[in-house]
Enzyme design. Structure first.
Site, PDB file in Angstrom:
ATOM      1  N   ARG A   1       5.824   7.290  -6.782  1.00  0.00           N
ATOM      2  CA  ARG A   1       6.398   7.417  -5.451  1.00  0.00           C
ATOM      3  C   ARG A   1       7.603   6.488  -5.323  1.00  0.00           C
ATOM      4  NH1 ARG A   1       3.102   6.413   0.067  1.00  0.00           N
ATOM      5  NH2 ARG A   1       3.249   4.279  -0.639  1.00  0.00           N
TER       6      ARG A   1
ATOM      7  N   ASP B   1      -1.840  -1.056  -8.960  1.00  0.00           N
ATOM      8  CA  ASP B   1      -1.715  -2.482  -9.284  1.00  0.00           C
ATOM      9  C   ASP B   1      -3.082  -3.152  -9.345  1.00  0.00           C
ATOM     10  OD1 ASP B   1       0.999  -2.464  -9.559  1.00  0.00           O
ATOM     11  OD2 ASP B   1       1.436  -3.230  -7.559  1.00  0.00           O
TER      12      ASP B   1
ATOM     13  N   THR C   1      12.153   6.261  -0.400  1.00  0.00           N
ATOM     14  CA  THR C   1      12.035   7.579   0.238  1.00  0.00           C
ATOM     15  C   THR C   1      10.588   8.047   0.378  1.00  0.00           C
ATOM     16  OG1 THR C   1      12.084   8.762  -1.862  1.00  0.00           O
ATOM     17  CG2 THR C   1      14.229   8.274  -0.829  1.00  0.00           C
TER      18      THR C   1
ATOM     19  N   ASP D   1      -2.105  -1.655  -3.162  1.00  0.00           N
ATOM     20  CA  ASP D   1      -1.595  -0.718  -4.155  1.00  0.00           C
ATOM     21  C   ASP D   1      -2.699  -0.465  -5.185  1.00  0.00           C
ATOM     22  OD1 ASP D   1       1.488  -0.038  -5.597  1.00  0.00           O
ATOM     23  OD2 ASP D   1      -0.394   0.173  -6.695  1.00  0.00           O
TER      24      ASP D   1
END
Ligand code: PRP
Ligand code: URA
Length: 208
Positions: free
Chosen positions: A103, A202, A107, A199
């Protein structure tokens, strides 16, 4: 199709550990694995079984079993890989495809960098796995690619879904059923799920 949100005290308990910023990589991976197993179990509630005959130590009996050759798992890289061991515990003989998407941080649009799925994907039920359903952009792109290859029955499993992501998938692909361990409140301005878990990639791979 109505999204299924796992509603079980054990799931709530595991999610509390998963969400906590104090939880380290090892435990995070283990819990993603366990929750993936629960999600897959739930997603197979409508599985069609085939008649078969077996012999117990005492007698012959007619029974039913799952044809594991009818399934494919497709993790969305990279975080989806964290769910693979768990779902394979449920259907060990399923084939596995891979879709690489990242991703864009600005944006929030997904970008494809890898795609490889089993050749006979059109004959299999496809179960896409990705821990996070945020804007829904990655899920929608993955579903589009798999449908273009002829898959007819597709399910999507995730740890945490945002209302925005569920709405988008349901709008674009109403035939794809979503299974989530939790439905959270909303997205923040950076496209992260709140309260969420941060995340997922991560935290699974320790790249924080
Ligand atoms: C995360 C997550 C999903 C996606 C969800 O992946 O694993 O694939 O974001 O967001 P969306 O619903 O708004 O598309 P990311 O792109 O961070 O890549 P990674 O798994 O490689 O960390
Ligand atoms: N991807 C993640 O890993 N976490 C989020 O909260 C949203 C997208």
């Amino acid at each position: 199709m109505e999204a299924v949100i796992l509603n079980h005290p054990l799931v709530t308990h595991k999610l509390s550990i998963l969400r906590s910023k104090k939880t380290g990589t090892k435990e995070f991976r283990e819990i993603v694995g366990e929750l993936s197993e629960f999600l897959c179990y739930e997603a197979l509630k409508d599985a069609e079984l085939e008649e078969c005959e077996i012999e117990t130590p005492l007698v012959k009996m007619k029974t039913k079993r799952l044809n594991e050759n009818k399934y494919a798992f497709v993790p969305i890289l990279r975080a989806g890989m964290g769910m693979i061991d768990g779902v394979l515990n449920v259907i060990p003989n399923a084939k596995i495809g891979h879709i690489g998407l990242y991703r864009d941080e600005e944006t929030l649009e997904p970008h494809k960098y890898y795609y490889k799925v089993p050749k006979d994907i059109e004959n299999r039920e496809v179960i896409i796995v990705d821990p996070m359903l945020a804007t829904g952009g990655s899920a929608v792109d993955a579903i589009k690619m798999i449908k273009a290859d002829g898959a007819k029955k597709i399910k999507f499993l995730c740890m945490i879904a945002a209302p925005e992501g569920i709405e988008r998938v349901q709008k674009e692909y109403p035939d794809v059923q979503i299974f989530a361990a939790a439905l959270d409140e909303k997205l923040n301005e950076k496209g992260y799920i709140l309260p969420g878990l941060g995340d997922a990639g991560d935290r699974i791979f320790g790249t924080i």
